[in-house]
Design a protein around this motif. Sequence first.
Motif, PDB file in Angstrom:
ATOM      1  N   ARG A 607       0.833  -1.188   0.017  1.00 45.62           N
ATOM      2  CA  ARG A 607      -0.104  -0.013   0.061  1.00 45.62           C
ATOM      3  C   ARG A 607       0.858   1.182   0.178  1.00 45.62           C
ATOM      4  N   SER A 608       0.345   2.362  -0.268  1.00 50.60           N
ATOM      5  CA  SER A 608       0.809   3.632  -0.076  1.00 50.60           C
ATOM      6  C   SER A 608       1.247   4.023   1.375  1.00 50.60           C
ATOM      7  N   LEU A 609       2.172   4.955   1.571  1.00 50.51           N
ATOM      8  CA  LEU A 609       2.474   5.560   2.909  1.00 50.51           C
ATOM      9  C   LEU A 609       1.267   5.958   3.545  1.00 50.51           C
ATOM     10  N   PHE A 610       0.667   6.834   3.009  1.00 48.77           N
ATOM     11  CA  PHE A 610      -0.569   7.485   3.707  1.00 48.77           C
ATOM     12  C   PHE A 610      -1.692   6.609   4.035  1.00 48.77           C
ATOM     13  N   ALA A 611      -1.825   5.605   2.995  1.00 51.36           N
ATOM     14  CA  ALA A 611      -2.851   4.548   3.215  1.00 51.36           C
ATOM     15  C   ALA A 611      -2.427   3.723   4.490  1.00 51.36           C
ATOM     16  N   THR A 612      -1.220   3.433   4.596  1.00 58.66           N
ATOM     17  CA  THR A 612      -0.921   2.605   5.729  1.00 58.66           C
ATOM     18  C   THR A 612      -0.960   3.448   7.034  1.00 58.66           C
ATOM     19  N   LEU A 613      -0.578   4.911   6.741  1.00 56.27           N
ATOM     20  CA  LEU A 613      -0.593   5.700   8.462  1.00 56.27           C
ATOM     21  C   LEU A 613      -2.104   5.740   8.585  1.00 56.27           C
ATOM     22  N   ALA A 614      -2.996   5.824   7.593  1.00 59.28           N
ATOM     23  CA  ALA A 614      -4.395   5.852   8.073  1.00 59.28           C
ATOM     24  C   ALA A 614      -4.962   4.530   8.695  1.00 59.28           C
ATOM     25  N   THR A 615      -4.508   3.436   8.232  1.00 62.82           N
ATOM     26  CA  THR A 615      -4.824   1.969   8.972  1.00 62.82           C
ATOM     27  C   THR A 615      -4.086   1.983  10.291  1.00 62.82           C
ATOM     28  N   VAL A 616      -2.904   2.321  10.555  1.00 60.90           N
ATOM     29  CA  VAL A 616      -2.316   2.632  11.838  1.00 60.90           C
ATOM     30  C   VAL A 616      -3.123   3.329  12.677  1.00 60.90           C
ATOM     31  N   ASP A 617      -3.714   4.348  12.164  1.00 63.25           N
ATOM     32  CA  ASP A 617      -4.641   5.603  13.166  1.00 63.25           C
ATOM     33  C   ASP A 617      -5.250   6.363  11.962  1.00 63.25           C
ATOM     34  N   PRO A 618      -6.591   6.178  11.988  1.00 63.30           N
ATOM     35  CA  PRO A 618      -7.290   6.889  11.250  1.00 63.30           C
ATOM     36  C   PRO A 618      -7.423   8.434  11.577  1.00 63.30           C
ATOM     37  N   ARG A 619      -7.078   8.809  12.680  1.00 64.98           N
ATOM     38  CA  ARG A 619      -6.923  10.258  12.979  1.00 64.98           C
ATOM     39  C   ARG A 619      -5.525  10.674  13.054  1.00 64.98           C
ATOM     40  N   TRP A 620      -4.565  10.344  12.253  1.00 62.21           N
ATOM     41  CA  TRP A 620      -3.206  10.591  12.178  1.00 62.21           C
ATOM     42  C   TRP A 620      -3.065  12.276  11.634  1.00 62.21           C
ATOM     43  N   ALA A 621      -1.676  12.532  11.684  1.00 60.44           N
ATOM     44  CA  ALA A 621      -1.689  14.217  11.397  1.00 60.44           C
ATOM     45  C   ALA A 621      -0.226  14.199  10.668  1.00 60.44           C
ATOM     46  N   ILE A 622       0.130  15.506  10.222  1.00 60.07           N
ATOM     47  CA  ILE A 622       1.408  15.839   9.997  1.00 60.07           C
ATOM     48  C   ILE A 622       1.968  16.931  10.620  1.00 60.07           C
ATOM     49  N   VAL A 623       2.768  16.706  11.506  1.00 63.54           N
ATOM     50  CA  VAL A 623       3.081  17.629  12.396  1.00 63.54           C
ATOM     51  C   VAL A 623       4.456  18.453  11.970  1.00 63.54           C
ATOM     52  N   GLU A 624       4.700  18.205  10.803  1.00 68.16           N
ATOM     53  CA  GLU A 624       6.074  18.754   9.889  1.00 68.16           C
ATOM     54  C   GLU A 624       6.046  18.587   8.541  1.00 68.16           C
ATOM     55  N   TYR A 625       5.862  19.412   7.549  1.00 64.62           N
ATOM     56  CA  TYR A 625       5.730  18.824   6.190  1.00 64.62           C
ATOM     57  C   TYR A 625       6.483  20.064   5.381  1.00 64.62           C
ATOM     58  N   ASN A 626       7.191  19.605   4.254  1.00 63.20           N
ATOM     59  CA  ASN A 626       7.777  20.227   3.313  1.00 63.20           C
ATOM     60  C   ASN A 626       7.835  19.339   2.025  1.00 63.20           C
ATOM     61  N   THR A 627       7.518  19.638   0.804  1.00 65.64           N
ATOM     62  CA  THR A 627       7.883  18.883  -0.235  1.00 65.64           C
ATOM     63  C   THR A 627       9.217  18.895  -0.793  1.00 65.64           C
ATOM     64  N   ALA A 628      10.109  19.842  -0.242  1.00 67.41           N
ATOM     65  CA  ALA A 628      11.428  19.707  -0.699  1.00 67.41           C
ATOM     66  C   ALA A 628      12.322  18.322  -0.339  1.00 67.41           C
ATOM     67  N   ASP A 629      12.969  17.871  -1.083  1.00 67.38           N
ATOM     68  CA  ASP A 629      13.588  16.843  -0.481  1.00 67.38           C
ATOM     69  C   ASP A 629      14.953  17.107  -0.056  1.00 67.38           C
ATOM     70  N   LEU A 630      15.103  16.559   1.379  1.00 69.53           N
ATOM     71  CA  LEU A 630      16.357  16.938   2.202  1.00 69.53           C
ATOM     72  C   LEU A 630      17.724  16.281   1.600  1.00 69.53           C
ATOM     73  N   ARG A 631      17.565  15.349   0.687  1.00 73.21           N
ATOM     74  CA  ARG A 631      18.682  14.849  -0.009  1.00 73.21           C
ATOM     75  C   ARG A 631      19.231  15.643  -1.512  1.00 73.21           C
ATOM     76  N   ASP A 632      18.144  16.221  -1.883  1.00 73.57           N
ATOM     77  CA  ASP A 632      18.458  17.060  -2.927  1.00 73.57           C
ATOM     78  C   ASP A 632      17.868  18.392  -2.786  1.00 73.57           C
ATOM     79  N   PRO A 633      18.740  19.262  -1.928  1.00 77.78           N
ATOM     80  CA  PRO A 633      18.095  20.503  -1.397  1.00 77.78           C
ATOM     81  C   PRO A 633      18.231  21.701  -2.261  1.00 77.78           C
TER      82      PRO A 633
END
Length: 843
Positions: A607-633
Amino acid sequence: MARWYGTRHAALALPDARRVRDARRYNRAMATPPPSESAPDPAARRGARRWFVGFLTLVAVVAGFELASLVRSPRVVPAPSPAPTASAPAPTGSVAASRAGPFGDVDAPAAEAVIGPRIVVSGWALDPVGVRAVEIRIGGQIHRARLGIARPDVARVRTDIPDNANGGYEFTGDFSDLFTTFAAPDRQTLTIVAIAKDGRERVLGTRSLIDPRALGRWAAFTPRGAEPFHLLPALSGLDLGGAAELDTVYAPYLSATLRAGFRVPILYLRTTKGAAQDFVFDPDWDTTRQCGERRIADDSLNGALAHSIAHKLPVLVTLNGGIWADAYCDVPEWDVNDKLEQDLANDQWNEKNEVMPDDYLKSLPGSLDAPQLARSLTFNVHATAVRHYKKRNLQQAAVLLARFAREHPDLFVGINLDPDTYLNPFFAEAQWYDYNPGTLRQFREWLAGTGPYAGRGAAGVPNLTAYRRSQPLSLAQVNALAGRQWRSWQEVDPPRAFSRDPARPFWQDAWVREWEHFRRHLVHLHYDELAGWLVEAGISRDRIWSSQGLMAPRGDAMPFAIDLGSPPRNYDSGGMTLAGSKPASGHLGVILYGEAAANGVAMDNGRSLFATLATVDPRWAIVEYNTADLRDPAVPPTYAAAYRGLRDMWNFGARYMSPMAWNGSNGAFVGQPGYSTFMAWRNTPLESAARDFMLARAGLPLGALLWTFGTPSHADGDGWVAEQGRIALAKGGLVVTPDANGRAILLSPADLPASLQRATQFVIGVDSHAGLRRVRVQGRLAGGGWRTLVDATGGELRETPAGIAVTHGSAERALPLDQLRLELTFRSTTPRTIARVAVLPAR
C-alpha cells in the motif's frame, strides 16, 4: 527513519573535552565489558548505509540552517518588492536602476486575495522616461488603470523622478464574467503591470481573485459543528514578529471545515526556573536570555497562548523534550536535559559502552553550527531521574494547556510530543545504541517477562504487565537464539556487532531480531508514557500526537517497519516503527519531506505510505511538512508534488498539516544565497497549492474523498482511468468523451481509505447542462468483485453547486470496498469536463 526536526531552539554547541574524559572514566568504572566480538567491516557497509549517511549529511545542513533562520531572526520576510516603495527610497542613480522597467507598488488590496467578482486596485508607479500605462491583466483580459493620481508621499521620497507627485494609479473592476461557467477556476491571478513610455514593463505585484461560489460549493453537505482541517505553519519568535500577517493572509480562504493557525515549539525541559528551583517548568520564560549569540529558547508557553487568544489563531503546541530540544549550547543552569546528561547513567550508551560528548558529531558534512546530537537521554524505565523530570515538567505545561483547552476549545488544536523519538541513529552504524546498563537490565526483564513486566518493578519504575511478551523466553531459549552459553540472566547481552556479510547479514540474525524488537518496544513505550502523562494532566487523548520522522528509503534500503513485530530493516532504524510511533493514549503524528510528503513511498504491505498511516491511526496528522527533498536540497519542489501530497493527505484522513516554515526562507528569493528549499513556505508552489486546496474543500467535511483532477494551474488525472470511452487531462478537470452510446466508465485509483465504507453520497462535478441521464456507482470488494451502490436516473440526479449528487442506499453500507467504478450515461457523445468527483460520509 530519523531526520531533523523543524524547530530546535538553542544556541551554539560548545565543545567540552572534560565530558570525553568523564565518559571514559565512568565507562571503565561502571560498565560491563562488551563481548569480544569483532566490529563489522566498514567496507562492507554499503547500500542502505550509504543512503543513511547521505541523509545524515542533510540532517546537519537543515539543523544548522534552521537555527540561523528561526532563532537569530525569527521574522516574516516579505516578498521582494519589484521596486522601491515610498517608505523605502531607492539609492541614487535610479535611472540606471529602472532600466528593467518602471518601479512602484501595489497599495490595495493589501491582502494576497480578494473574494470577487469586484476588486479595487491602487498604488503608484514611476519611471524616469514616464509611465505610459498600468495594466490589470486577468483571465486573458487587459484593463488599464487610471493614472495621474496625486501621491505627495511618493513625491517626498522620489525627488529624482519627473512627475513624481502624480504617480498614483487606480482601478475598479467587476469580473463577474470570469465566474459564470460551472468549471471556472476557483481563483484567478490578477497581475498589475507598469509600462514605461518606451515600452519597458515591470510586474508590480499579483493578487488572487476568488470566485465567491467556491466558498459555498459544499454548503449543502457541511454538517453543523464539523471538525475542521487545520493548516498550521510552524514558526518561532512570537515576540519578534514571528507570526506577523498570519492572522490575515489566509482569511479569504477559510471556511467552516478549513482553518489556519500556527504551531510553536515549547521546550519543557529547557524553559525552566533554573537549578535553584529544581528546574520547574516556567510558562513565562524570559526569551531574551542568551547563550552566546543565540537565545536559549525563542518562545514561552504563556506568550504563545496569549498570541493565540489575541489574534484568534488556533495553536498546536510542540512540547519538545527530545534530542532536538537541547541541540545547541549547554545551559545546565536552565536546561534539566543538559543537567541530566552530565550523569552518564542517564545517557544512551553505544555498543562499546561509551557515551559521546554532545558535540562529537560537529564534523558531519554540511554542519553549519554543530548540533549536539551525539548524546541523548536513555529511554529505559530504570532511569528514574530522567522519567521524574520529564513527567513533572511535561505535566506542568499540560495543566496550563488543559485549562486553555477548556476556556478556548476552538483555539486549542492539540499537542505534539518529542519529535524524532529514536535510539540515537545519528552515527550511521559507526555506533549503535542503547547499551546503557539500565537498558540491558530492562532487555533481560522483557525477554523473561520479569521485574516490571511481572508487576514487580522497583520504586519509581512503572508496571509494564500490559507490555509483557505473550511467550516469555527461558534462558535456554535465549542461548539458542544468541548462539551462546550464558549461565545466568545477568550475563545475557544483546548483539554488539552487525555484519553485512551477504551470507549472514545482521537483519536476518535471530538474536538481532529480538534486540530490534526490544528497541522498538522502548520507543513505543516512551511515546506511550509521554501521552499517558498528558492525559493524567487533563489533556484529551484526541488532542495528543506523536512526532515521528519518516524519510523515504532509497537504493536497497528496506521500507521502514510498519509493526513492532516486523522483520528488522537492513539499516539502523533507531527502534522506529509506524505502529510503535502511535501512543496508546494519543494519535500518530509524522514528519514528512520529499517523496514521503508526496505519498511516494512504497510499503511492505503493498500500500501507499498515507494508506498505511491511516490504517495505523485513522486520526493521524502531519506535524511537520515540506515537499522539498532533504537529499536534493538545491532542487526547488514542484507544484505537482504539493498537489499530490495535499490531495492524498486529505483523502486518507490527516487531521492537520504543519508546513515548514512561516518565518523560514521566502520563495520569492529562490536560488539566492542562503535560500533553503526545505524551510520555505511563503510564496512557494506548496503555499500556492495549499490555497487551491483550501478553496476546493471549503465546507467539505473531513472524511470526504475528493478528486479535482488538478487545479487551474495543474492538470492531474488523480489516478483515474477510463474503462469505456476516453479521457484527457485539462487543468482542473477531466475531459470525458463517451462511447457511441453516450456511456463512459471511469475507474478510481485502488487502495482507497476505509472512509469509503461510510459513503452516503457521491457527487459528479458536471452541471445540469451536461446531459447526464444516468449514474451508476459500483464499489470493488476487498476480496474481489463489484457491488452496485447507486443506480440513479431522472429525479434521483440532484443538482447542487458542486455537481450532480446521488445517494447511496443504506442497505449496502459498511462494505469493505477499496475502489470505485463510475458508469456515466450522457444524452450525446459530446466531450464533457468533469470538474471533480466526491464521496461524502453520513452527516
